[in-house]
Design an enzyme around this catalytic site. Sequence first.
Site, PDB file in Angstrom:
ATOM      1  CG  ASP A   5      -4.579   5.682   0.784  1.00 31.43           C
ATOM      2  OD1 ASP A   5      -5.404   4.789   1.016  1.00 31.43           O
ATOM      3  OD2 ASP A   5      -4.569   6.776   1.375  1.00 31.43           O
ATOM      4  CG  HIS A  26      -9.210  -1.157   4.575  1.00 32.82           C
ATOM      5  ND1 HIS A  26      -8.943  -1.261   3.221  1.00 32.82           N
ATOM      6  CD2 HIS A  26      -8.751   0.053   4.950  1.00 32.82           C
ATOM      7  CE1 HIS A  26      -8.346  -0.161   2.813  1.00 32.82           C
ATOM      8  NE2 HIS A  26      -8.214   0.657   3.838  1.00 32.82           N
ATOM      9  CG  ASP A  27     -11.569   2.211   3.457  1.00 31.83           C
ATOM     10  OD1 ASP A  27     -11.127   2.279   4.613  1.00 31.83           O
ATOM     11  OD2 ASP A  27     -10.887   2.466   2.445  1.00 31.83           O
ATOM     12  CG  ASP A  32      -2.237   0.523   1.066  1.00 28.73           C
ATOM     13  OD1 ASP A  32      -2.330   1.655   0.552  1.00 28.73           O
ATOM     14  OD2 ASP A  32      -3.219  -0.160   1.427  1.00 28.73           O
ATOM     15  CD  GLU A  36      -8.882   4.254  -1.557  1.00 28.34           C
ATOM     16  OE1 GLU A  36      -9.793   3.977  -0.777  1.00 28.34           O
ATOM     17  OE2 GLU A  36      -7.984   5.055  -1.278  1.00 28.34           O
TER      18      GLU A  36
HETATM   19  C1  GLC Z   1      -8.013   5.233   1.900  1.00 25.33           C
HETATM   20  C2  GLC Z   1      -7.908   4.050   2.814  1.00 25.33           C
HETATM   21  C3  GLC Z   1      -8.621   4.377   4.091  1.00 25.33           C
HETATM   22  C4  GLC Z   1      -7.944   5.569   4.716  1.00 25.33           C
HETATM   23  C5  GLC Z   1      -7.883   6.740   3.747  1.00 25.33           C
HETATM   24  C6  GLC Z   1      -6.928   7.778   4.222  1.00 25.33           C
HETATM   25  O1  GLC Z   1      -9.322   5.502   1.528  1.00 25.33           O
HETATM   26  O2  GLC Z   1      -8.423   2.920   2.180  1.00 25.33           O
HETATM   27  O3  GLC Z   1      -8.639   3.290   4.975  1.00 25.33           O
HETATM   28  O4  GLC Z   1      -8.628   5.949   5.874  1.00 25.33           O
HETATM   29  O5  GLC Z   1      -7.413   6.333   2.492  1.00 25.33           O
HETATM   30  O6  GLC Z   1      -5.603   7.339   4.083  1.00 25.33           O
END
Ligand code: GLC
Length: 536
Positions: free
Chosen positions: A202, A327-328, A100, A266
């Site tokens: 990310d 995980h979100d 990541d 992402e």
């Molecule tokens: C992404 C991650 C999330 C995190 C956010 C800030 O969306 O998947 O878990 O809180 O970025 O880094």
Amino acid sequence: MRLERPWWQSAVIYQIYPRSFQDTTGDGIGDLEGIRRRLDHLLWLGVDAIWISPFYPSPMVDFGYDISDYTDVDPRFGDLASFDRLLAEAHDRELRIILDLVPNHTSDRHPWFVESRGDRASERRDWYLWRDPGPDGGPPNNWMSEFGGSAWTLDEGTGQYYYHAFAPEQPDLNWRNEKVREAMFDVMRFWLDRRVDGFRVDVMWHLLKDAQFRDNPPNPEYVEGAMSPYRKVIPAYSTDQPEVHDVVAQMRAVLEEYDERLMIGEIYLPVDRLIDYYGKDGEGAHLPFNFHLLSTPWAARELEAMIDRYEGALPDHGWPNWVLGNHDQPRIASRVGPAQARVAAMLLMTLRGTPTIYYGDEVGMRDVEIPPERAVDVRETTVPGQGLGRDPQRTPMRWDRTAHGGFTEGQPWLPVGTDADEGSVEAQRADPHSMLSLYRALLALRRNEPALAIGSYAPLPATGSILAYAREHRGRRLAVVLNVSAEPDTWRLPEQLHGASLLLSSSGRPGSIPAQGELRVDGDTGLLLALPTRQA
Ligand code: GLC
């Protein structure tokens, strides 16, 4: 079966949230050594690559997405030696490892930010986004944090505000500054030199913001109390700026210094904006994450329309990809129910494109109810009681029937689900009809059927609660017929499928396939049909 394609096109990716996978030290938090010990499970399951959520040194305000050192391992997770060992042993098994990369923001404890904040004249001041207060002394504009509240925090010491798209402890880097870019590209090289197989980047669509910091337009659909406060305004100037594609292209160029490394982005955007992140041929992300299965209503026509829209929008060089959980997001088995989750698994594994499985979905893990006093996610603690917290989908993996599901010998950082017995890997391995066995069968089929792994996609006419499509490669034709409701339905076999036979049923029931006419599909059931191979 080896196919002449980049490895990641026919691969299945498995996401590990390292805090919750396997603890080996008894502190109730998973670690890299735990992942290493579970590699054989992943190999047995049949995945090709693991993406590991952040394990770098971090104050853990956002559980590792607030990084204070990009080139080390947080002692809670291990050290660089344990990472190297994990990587080597994964590679021995032909499993790839994707890290990541969190380039949008650092932790406020990162030495870069400490310097930047310390002095307006600091060389690193411009590494972050500092602005004078607005005319009323308040924040410089109306941008909102994804975690609630203004995205600007005043630094008393220097009298300016800094921007943070997420928590105040996660200041955004200034990607217009060349030195920031070079520093982050060096971080990438640090891990690529160590032989990691790629990155999941990310919040890629957040990297660049409007150069003039214009106010975002208000969102006319916003309902106070019913929606995350972030949605008060439309993030037109704070995200998805045209210049972001230059940054993505530069990141891609760094990967191209190496062989066959993968870049996933992402990106939560509508299909027409999302596909821009493929860039021009060879210049964008290999896989801009497609999250549309997470947001589309679980109904046949809606899913069908979304899949067709996505397939139709892809550029020629754009390889599709699909995600059912992370995980979100709430777990799929909670969203559609445990029975329908099997159909969802079949959908994920049979659509055209690279699928990503969220750890635990292979045993049908559900969201675990978290008592308020045990809530730890910053999204819950900042905006409590609105169901925004992400703890329920981050609970420990269930390995066996022992206390805490075999995840830890200590006290787990989040509660383990109470249906641990039927939901454990150990129990499901022994049951040929379990979710785990279904996932494994689907993965094995993908591996052996190029039509599933890389074949073409075409929708098939269907009505009611049936979603149907064909996959084809070099004369091998398969059809996927999914009943996305709990009620039985029928499907008229199209002529080109007359004489097809059943390859796999998600319910495990053999069922008979008529040579032609109407096919009955039980509720919560998916069928995979095959036609005898024609020579192309
Ligand atoms: C992404 C991650 C999330 C995190 C956010 C800030 O969306 O998947 O878990 O809180 O970025 O880094």
